[in-house]
Design a protein around this motif. Structure first.
Motif, PDB file in Angstrom:
ATOM      1  N   GLU A  31       0.827  -1.204   0.000  1.00 29.73           N
ATOM      2  CA  GLU A  31       0.000   0.000   0.000  1.00 29.73           C
ATOM      3  C   GLU A  31       0.866   1.260   0.000  1.00 29.73           C
ATOM      4  O   GLU A  31       0.611   2.200  -0.760  1.00 29.73           O
ATOM      5  CB  GLU A  31      -0.921   0.016   1.217  1.00 29.73           C
ATOM      6  N   VAL A  32       1.884   1.274   0.842  1.00 29.60           N
ATOM      7  CA  VAL A  32       2.752   2.448   0.942  1.00 29.60           C
ATOM      8  C   VAL A  32       3.545   2.619  -0.354  1.00 29.60           C
ATOM      9  O   VAL A  32       3.661   3.729  -0.877  1.00 29.60           O
ATOM     10  CB  VAL A  32       3.672   2.339   2.176  1.00 29.60           C
ATOM     11  N   PHE A  33       4.061   1.539  -0.900  1.00 27.14           N
ATOM     12  CA  PHE A  33       4.805   1.603  -2.153  1.00 27.14           C
ATOM     13  C   PHE A  33       3.921   2.123  -3.284  1.00 27.14           C
ATOM     14  O   PHE A  33       4.322   3.010  -4.051  1.00 27.14           O
ATOM     15  CB  PHE A  33       5.370   0.217  -2.497  1.00 27.14           C
ATOM     16  N   ARG A  34       2.701   1.613  -3.388  1.00 27.30           N
ATOM     17  CA  ARG A  34       1.779   2.090  -4.433  1.00 27.30           C
ATOM     18  C   ARG A  34       1.442   3.570  -4.253  1.00 27.30           C
ATOM     19  O   ARG A  34       1.287   4.308  -5.224  1.00 27.30           O
ATOM     20  CB  ARG A  34       0.499   1.262  -4.431  1.00 27.30           C
ATOM     21  N   ALA A  35       1.345   4.022  -3.013  1.00 30.00           N
ATOM     22  CA  ALA A  35       0.973   5.416  -2.738  1.00 30.00           C
ATOM     23  C   ALA A  35       1.996   6.404  -3.280  1.00 30.00           C
ATOM     24  O   ALA A  35       1.650   7.541  -3.609  1.00 30.00           O
ATOM     25  CB  ALA A  35       0.783   5.629  -1.239  1.00 30.00           C
ATOM     26  N   VAL A  36       3.258   5.995  -3.386  1.00 31.29           N
ATOM     27  CA  VAL A  36       4.303   6.922  -3.837  1.00 31.29           C
ATOM     28  C   VAL A  36       4.694   6.716  -5.299  1.00 31.29           C
ATOM     29  O   VAL A  36       5.627   7.350  -5.779  1.00 31.29           O
ATOM     30  CB  VAL A  36       5.565   6.864  -2.941  1.00 31.29           C
ATOM     31  N   GLY A  37       3.969   5.878  -6.001  1.00 28.43           N
ATOM     32  CA  GLY A  37       4.271   5.675  -7.418  1.00 28.43           C
ATOM     33  C   GLY A  37       4.142   6.975  -8.193  1.00 28.43           C
ATOM     34  O   GLY A  37       3.172   7.711  -8.044  1.00 28.43           O
ATOM     35  N   ASP A  38       5.149   7.293  -8.979  1.00 27.91           N
ATOM     36  CA  ASP A  38       5.167   8.541  -9.746  1.00 27.91           C
ATOM     37  C   ASP A  38       6.073   8.345 -10.949  1.00 27.91           C
ATOM     38  O   ASP A  38       7.243   7.984 -10.796  1.00 27.91           O
ATOM     39  CB  ASP A  38       5.680   9.680  -8.863  1.00 27.91           C
ATOM     40  N   GLY A  43      13.785   7.389  -8.257  1.00 25.26           N
ATOM     41  CA  GLY A  43      14.165   6.632  -7.074  1.00 25.26           C
ATOM     42  C   GLY A  43      13.066   6.646  -6.033  1.00 25.26           C
ATOM     43  O   GLY A  43      12.459   7.675  -5.775  1.00 25.26           O
ATOM     44  N   ILE A  44      12.799   5.473  -5.487  1.00 25.02           N
ATOM     45  CA  ILE A  44      11.873   5.340  -4.367  1.00 25.02           C
ATOM     46  C   ILE A  44      12.643   4.675  -3.241  1.00 25.02           C
ATOM     47  O   ILE A  44      13.212   3.596  -3.416  1.00 25.02           O
ATOM     48  CB  ILE A  44      10.635   4.495  -4.725  1.00 25.02           C
ATOM     49  N   ALA A  45      12.687   5.331  -2.091  1.00 23.57           N
ATOM     50  CA  ALA A  45      13.309   4.752  -0.905  1.00 23.57           C
ATOM     51  C   ALA A  45      12.191   4.364   0.051  1.00 23.57           C
ATOM     52  O   ALA A  45      11.281   5.153   0.311  1.00 23.57           O
ATOM     53  CB  ALA A  45      14.264   5.741  -0.251  1.00 23.57           C
ATOM     54  N   LEU A  46      12.288   3.149   0.559  1.00 18.11           N
ATOM     55  CA  LEU A  46      11.269   2.602   1.440  1.00 18.11           C
ATOM     56  C   LEU A  46      11.945   2.094   2.706  1.00 18.11           C
ATOM     57  O   LEU A  46      12.986   1.434   2.629  1.00 18.11           O
ATOM     58  CB  LEU A  46      10.567   1.438   0.720  1.00 18.11           C
ATOM     59  N   PHE A  47      11.365   2.420   3.858  1.00 16.92           N
ATOM     60  CA  PHE A  47      11.870   1.902   5.126  1.00 16.92           C
ATOM     61  C   PHE A  47      10.738   1.171   5.819  1.00 16.92           C
ATOM     62  O   PHE A  47       9.620   1.680   5.917  1.00 16.92           O
ATOM     63  CB  PHE A  47      12.392   3.014   6.037  1.00 16.92           C
ATOM     64  N   VAL A  48      11.048  -0.027   6.329  1.00 20.20           N
ATOM     65  CA  VAL A  48      10.089  -0.832   7.070  1.00 20.20           C
ATOM     66  C   VAL A  48      10.680  -1.123   8.443  1.00 20.20           C
ATOM     67  O   VAL A  48      11.746  -1.733   8.545  1.00 20.20           O
ATOM     68  CB  VAL A  48       9.794  -2.155   6.334  1.00 20.20           C
ATOM     69  N   PRO A  87      13.420  17.411  -2.922  1.00 19.48           N
ATOM     70  CA  PRO A  87      12.631  17.375  -4.158  1.00 19.48           C
ATOM     71  C   PRO A  87      11.715  16.147  -4.223  1.00 19.48           C
ATOM     72  O   PRO A  87      11.836  15.284  -5.096  1.00 19.48           O
ATOM     73  CB  PRO A  87      13.710  17.341  -5.248  1.00 19.48           C
ATOM     74  N   VAL A  88      10.780  16.068  -3.311  1.00 24.94           N
ATOM     75  CA  VAL A  88       9.907  14.913  -3.172  1.00 24.94           C
ATOM     76  C   VAL A  88       8.779  14.970  -4.197  1.00 24.94           C
ATOM     77  O   VAL A  88       8.081  15.969  -4.307  1.00 24.94           O
ATOM     78  CB  VAL A  88       9.329  14.850  -1.739  1.00 24.94           C
ATOM     79  N   ARG A  89       8.606  13.880  -4.918  1.00 20.36           N
ATOM     80  CA  ARG A  89       7.469  13.720  -5.838  1.00 20.36           C
ATOM     81  C   ARG A  89       6.275  13.144  -5.099  1.00 20.36           C
ATOM     82  O   ARG A  89       5.140  13.514  -5.364  1.00 20.36           O
ATOM     83  CB  ARG A  89       7.853  12.793  -6.988  1.00 20.36           C
ATOM     84  N   ALA A  90       6.538  12.199  -4.171  1.00 21.92           N
ATOM     85  CA  ALA A  90       5.459  11.567  -3.404  1.00 21.92           C
ATOM     86  C   ALA A  90       6.037  11.023  -2.108  1.00 21.92           C
ATOM     87  O   ALA A  90       7.187  10.586  -2.064  1.00 21.92           O
ATOM     88  CB  ALA A  90       4.817  10.448  -4.222  1.00 21.92           C
ATOM     89  N   LEU A  91       5.213  11.029  -1.052  1.00 23.73           N
ATOM     90  CA  LEU A  91       5.644  10.602   0.272  1.00 23.73           C
ATOM     91  C   LEU A  91       4.474   9.902   0.956  1.00 23.73           C
ATOM     92  O   LEU A  91       3.320  10.321   0.815  1.00 23.73           O
ATOM     93  CB  LEU A  91       6.083  11.824   1.068  1.00 23.73           C
ATOM     94  N   VAL A 109       7.483   3.720   5.748  1.00 26.25           N
ATOM     95  CA  VAL A 109       7.562   5.028   5.103  1.00 26.25           C
ATOM     96  C   VAL A 109       8.208   4.871   3.735  1.00 26.25           C
ATOM     97  O   VAL A 109       9.042   3.985   3.533  1.00 26.25           O
ATOM     98  CB  VAL A 109       8.334   6.066   5.947  1.00 26.25           C
ATOM     99  N   ALA A 110       7.821   5.737   2.811  1.00 24.16           N
ATOM    100  CA  ALA A 110       8.419   5.724   1.477  1.00 24.16           C
ATOM    101  C   ALA A 110       8.438   7.131   0.914  1.00 24.16           C
ATOM    102  O   ALA A 110       7.549   7.939   1.190  1.00 24.16           O
ATOM    103  CB  ALA A 110       7.638   4.801   0.537  1.00 24.16           C
TER     104      ALA A 110
END
Length: 153
Positions: A31-38, A43-48, A87-91, A109-110
């Motif tokens: 869900e979090v990964f899909r929310a930041v798709g752009d 680059g997408i950084a994800l922390f679990v 320069p965040v596209r999505a968070l 978080v992503a």
């Protein structure tokens, strides 16, 4: 400092804070990964963050998270600051409260940015500030029967 760039694909999206939540239900990395798709993010950084089986040399059996009613608003404030400074596209950021067991997801978080280094920097800032500033407290229960509150004043 708000970041700007002459390249349209590198400017932050109109509303880059896509998901902020404090939940009693299990969290979803997908869900979090899909929310930041752009499409403009390179680059997408994800922390679990998960519940580990030890802390300070003691075996942890379980823990519970509780929060102040302002926790979600504080998460949003921190997210907006990260967006303003990077320069965040999505968070997206979600944190679990309630009783958790070893291995459960506690926080996900992503951050999506035009480039990987920016995504790593923004994601690290986001999780570090959430951990230090959001009023969420951890009640750890150890195998030897002792307990400990972490983050409580």
């Amino acid at each position: 400092m708000a970041l700007t760039n002459d390249h349209p694909g590198e400017r932050a999206a109109d509303n880059p804070v896509k998901l902020i939540a404090v939940r009693e239900t299990p969290l979803s990395v997908d869900e979090v990964f899909r929310a930041v798709g752009d499409a403009a993010a390179g680059g997408i950084a994800l922390f679990v963050g998960t519940v580990r089986n030890h802390d300070g040399g003691a075996d942890v059996d379980a823990l519970g998270y509780s929060c102040h009613p302002s926790a979600e608003a504080e998460m949003r404030r921190i997210a907006e600051k990260v967006v303003a400074d990077h320069p965040v596209r999505a968070l997206a950021a979600v944190h679990r409260v309630g009783d958790l067991r070893v291995g459960d997801l506690a926080v996900v978080v992503a951050v999506a940015c035009p480039h990987r280094a920016e995504a790593f920097d923004a994601c690290r800032k986001l999780i570090d500030d959430l951990k230090h500033e959001v009023p969420i407290w951890k009640h750890q229960k150890f195998s030897d029967g002792t307990e400990e509150w972490v983050g409580a004043c």
